[in-house]
Design a protein around this motif. Structure first.
Motif, short mmCIF file in Angstrom:
data_model
loop_
_atom_site.label_atom_id
_atom_site.label_comp_id
_atom_site.label_asym_id
_atom_site.label_seq_id
_atom_site.Cartn_x
_atom_site.Cartn_y
_atom_site.Cartn_z
N ILE A 172 78.35 60.84 28.42
CA ILE A 172 77.42 61.95 28.65
C ILE A 172 78.17 63.26 28.47
O ILE A 172 79.16 63.52 29.17
N GLU A 173 77.73 64.07 27.54
CA GLU A 173 78.21 65.44 27.40
C GLU A 173 77.26 66.31 28.22
O GLU A 173 76.05 66.28 27.99
N TYR A 174 77.81 67.07 29.14
CA TYR A 174 76.93 67.72 30.11
C TYR A 174 77.32 69.16 30.38
O TYR A 174 78.43 69.61 30.10
N SER A 175 76.35 69.89 30.94
CA SER A 175 76.58 71.23 31.45
C SER A 175 76.68 71.23 32.96
O SER A 175 77.39 72.03 33.54
N ASP A 176 75.93 70.31 33.58
CA ASP A 176 75.92 70.20 35.05
C ASP A 176 76.33 68.78 35.42
O ASP A 176 75.64 67.81 35.10
N TYR A 177 77.47 68.66 36.13
CA TYR A 177 78.01 67.34 36.46
C TYR A 177 77.05 66.53 37.33
O TYR A 177 76.90 65.32 37.15
N ILE A 178 76.41 67.18 38.29
CA ILE A 178 75.50 66.48 39.20
C ILE A 178 74.36 65.83 38.43
O ILE A 178 73.99 64.67 38.69
N LYS A 179 73.82 66.56 37.47
CA LYS A 179 72.73 66.00 36.66
C LYS A 179 73.23 64.85 35.78
O LYS A 179 72.53 63.85 35.58
N ALA A 180 74.46 64.97 35.29
CA ALA A 180 75.02 63.91 34.44
C ALA A 180 75.21 62.63 35.23
O ALA A 180 75.04 61.53 34.71
N ARG A 181 75.55 62.76 36.52
CA ARG A 181 75.74 61.57 37.35
C ARG A 181 74.46 60.76 37.51
O ARG A 181 74.52 59.56 37.78
N ASN A 182 73.31 61.39 37.32
CA ASN A 182 72.05 60.65 37.39
C ASN A 182 72.01 59.53 36.36
O ASN A 182 71.45 58.45 36.62
N PHE A 183 72.59 59.78 35.20
CA PHE A 183 72.57 58.78 34.13
C PHE A 183 73.54 57.64 34.43
O PHE A 183 73.28 56.49 34.07
N ILE A 184 74.65 57.94 35.08
CA ILE A 184 75.57 56.88 35.50
C ILE A 184 74.89 55.97 36.51
O ILE A 184 74.98 54.73 36.42
#
Length: 331
Positions: A172-184
């Motif tokens: 996941i290439e992300y701008s917001d780490y918290i939002k990226a963790r949703n995909f994990i």
């Protein structure tokens, strides 16, 4: 077993968030720079032996789409790539096109690559955030099949069967780490819901020590042969001729039984090492054919392992009567 890697990629330029309050030229320049700058990235791999059908792939797409929609994107897109053994590949711009892909393909599915791009905008600040979610689902049996075709002659199937390839990879290439963790979290849940292979736990445990089996087994046969012979010898005397015959017969039995046991146990070692923990994608005729091939190979590995152990056990029992056979021979 899984591992997770978080990596902050180097940046050559600042990645300031874009605001609609900028003047028009600066606004579009910032958009250009924002799109072409490097995002931070999080990555996770899964090594479970998953048995993946098309319904599982559909569920994966639906879960990913739901997670994206929960972030209220202002734009989103998906591309799906399917790579097959034999070098063929297909690209789809929607899951519906992918779903209608001809399932009668004779080529087994090697891996499927989902790429989701979407953009969100902060409702309070108006800042743009870019995301790219890349999910690769891999068929181990297809991967091993390709390895076997390209491997040099000295590399045996047993070595290839032990190759540990990841089954699912998400980046996941992300701008917001918290939002990226949703995909994990989403992919964790999906992996747990997939069927896993019921592999032979006994054979898998033996793999780590299989190379010791021929040596230990052969030496054990020698020890049993010597023990039972010494235990059986009584006070009866042999003539010189009988002693010579006894020595020749005993040494011959020693060599033959040891080499036979070693040969049988080498087959056992090879069968154990050739056993492969099944993990696959099953969505067309080519997949079904390849899965059947490797299931049959695993069954043969189990059968040959059992036969090898039974044969060695029979030799062990035979050592108990070697001395009686020698006496009959030299009488």
């Amino acid at each position: 077993m899984t591992n997770i890697v978080e990596e902050v990629l180097p940046e050559e330029r600042t990645r300031g968030l874009i605001s609609r309050d900028d003047n028009k030229v600066d606004y579009f320049c910032n958009i250009y720079e924002r799109i072409n700058s490097s995002n931070d990235e999080i990555k996770k791999q899964y090594n479970q032996n998953l048995l993946i059908n098309f319904s599982d792939l559909k569920e994966l797409h639906e879960k990913t789409s739901q997670t994206i929609n929960s972030l209220k994107p202002i734009s989103a897109g998906v591309k799906i790539y399917i790579y097959q053994n034999g070098g063929e590949s297909e690209k789809f711009k929607s899951f519906e096109d992918f779903e209608s892909f001809k399932i009668t393909s004779p080529n087994a599915t090697n891996n499927i690559y989902f790429v989701y791009n979407f953009t969100t905008q902060d409702s309070e600040t108006g800042d743009f955030e870019l995301y790219k979610v890349k999910i690769r689902v891999i068929s181990r049996v297809s991967m091993i099949s390709e390895f076997e075709k390209e491997a040099p002659p000295f590399m045996s199937p047993s070595i290839l069967a032990s190759v540990a390839t990841p089954i699912v990879i998400i980046e996941i290439e992300y701008s917001d780490y918290i939002k990226a963790r949703n995909f994990i979290s989403m992919i964790d849940e999906w992996v747990l819901g997939c069927d896993e292979t019921n592999s032979s736990k006994v054979l898998n445990k033996f793999k780590a020590y299989s190379h010791f089996i021929p040596k230990i087994g052969k030496n054990l046969i020698y020890l049993l042969l010597g023990y039972f012979t010494l235990f059986s010898i009584n006070d009866e005397s042999f003539t010189n001729l009988q002693s010579v015959k006894f020595f020749i017969f005993y040494i011959t039995a020693f060599v033959i039984l040891g080499s036979t046991a070693s040969s049988l146990l080498s087959k056992v070692e090879k069968s154990i090492d050739s056993y492969m923990s099944m993990s696959y994608i099953n969505m067309n005729k080519g997949d079904a054919k390849l899965i059947k091939k490797y299931k049959s190979r695993n069954t043969s590995s189990v059968v040959y392992s059992i036969l090898g152990f039974v044969g060695t056990l029979s030799i062990g029992l035979l050592t108990n009567v070697i001395y009686d056979l020698v006496k009959v021979f030299i009488a």
